[in-house]
Design a protein around this motif. Sequence first.
Motif, short mmCIF file in Angstrom:
data_model
loop_
_atom_site.label_atom_id
_atom_site.label_comp_id
_atom_site.label_asym_id
_atom_site.label_seq_id
_atom_site.Cartn_x
_atom_site.Cartn_y
_atom_site.Cartn_z
N THR A 85 42.73 6.63 38.65
CA THR A 85 42.86 5.45 38.42
C THR A 85 44.37 4.91 38.84
N TYR A 109 36.94 8.52 33.21
CA TYR A 109 35.69 7.65 33.33
C TYR A 109 34.53 8.56 33.91
N GLU A 158 47.29 5.90 26.20
CA GLU A 158 47.78 6.02 27.87
C GLU A 158 46.84 7.20 29.00
N GLU A 184 46.86 3.46 36.11
CA GLU A 184 47.73 4.37 35.25
C GLU A 184 47.89 5.86 35.23
N GLU A 185 47.01 6.48 35.94
CA GLU A 185 47.06 8.16 36.01
C GLU A 185 47.94 8.20 37.49
N ASP A 232 43.12 6.98 30.55
CA ASP A 232 43.21 6.31 31.57
C ASP A 232 43.00 7.35 32.95
#
Length: 355
Positions: A141, A178, A170, A143-144, A173
């Motif tokens: 992602t 996912y 956080e 954010e990752e 994410d």
Amino acid sequence: MKKLKKNKFSQLYNDFLKAKIKEYCNENKCYEIYWDYRESIEPSMLLEAYAKYKENGFERIEDYIENQLLDMNFDYDSNLISQIQSDLKYEDFYNDEFENWYIDNCNIYEDLYENGYNGLDINLRNLLNNSNYHFNVMFATDEEQNYDMGSIVTAFGTYHEPDYDYLEKENFDNALTYLIHQQGHSCKEYFDELRDNPGRYEMSNNCKFIESIVNDVINNTSEAMSELTVLVKMDGNEAIKFLNYLEDKEDNSNLKIDKNCEMGIFNEWSGCGGLLEIELEKDFIVPKNMIKGFQIEGCKNQSYTVDEVYGLINSCWKPCLNYTEEIPELVNENIDKTIKYTQEICREEVEMGEK
């Protein structure tokens, strides 16, 4: 090109060339390059084409490859010329008078173009059919990536357990969260399985998917950076389609990875990872914007490749990648509650151990 000087031989000669173009060339009047079934496009050329086609003024990756192959085989149709010159000597009109006229007036290469010859056909599709590639496709992602690819290890742990006191929303994410949600499960299930398996030798047999993630994570020797990675086999045409898909800003279709793929946690920077044995329950549907990058085995990549680290057999890379307009259904998990629940359970276990 000079115009052929007309005389009684010119029509016979031109008709002969037209007939030979029809005999030796394809329907587009091109002379096709024959590729042996063992010949293929090297992974390095494919990767170079992907990196350089735009800066070299080409609209498509395959156009760059064709140009490279033409440069490498620029004199391939010398065989055609030699054959036609040989055939010419067996024509009924070939005599001393014709030969003198031919020597003074003709250039067979130029004359072929005057009569419709369109040059070489690189026969790229046939060559691509002969080619096979092992791709390692990585997911993350946004954010990752902002957390320098440390989120999976921070949230889920590695060969050592995560620091439960410092779990933050956080960090969850990431691509592994996912995947868990897309497969219809929760991170809470992961922590329950991790807690029920303190010795890390036996699983609860509640869910093979969750168990396989726990097993992959606890065998991951990475201290920090890790990424969800799938191993994909593609032929040349499929590889070109995938690379064009990455470049096409208007194609927003999702990837659909077959559930029987080889997938797991990998660290390309340190050359380590988990077992790459996550067992999916259904096909993995993932949006295009989560494709962090890819490697092609056999190229000089900027980091360690899967095969360099594991030395896997070829069958580990499977033809498992497709495209879909299907929208993935994700479990809506309250991560804050999961973190709180996990921290409370850990504190209880610590307190129990102290008594």
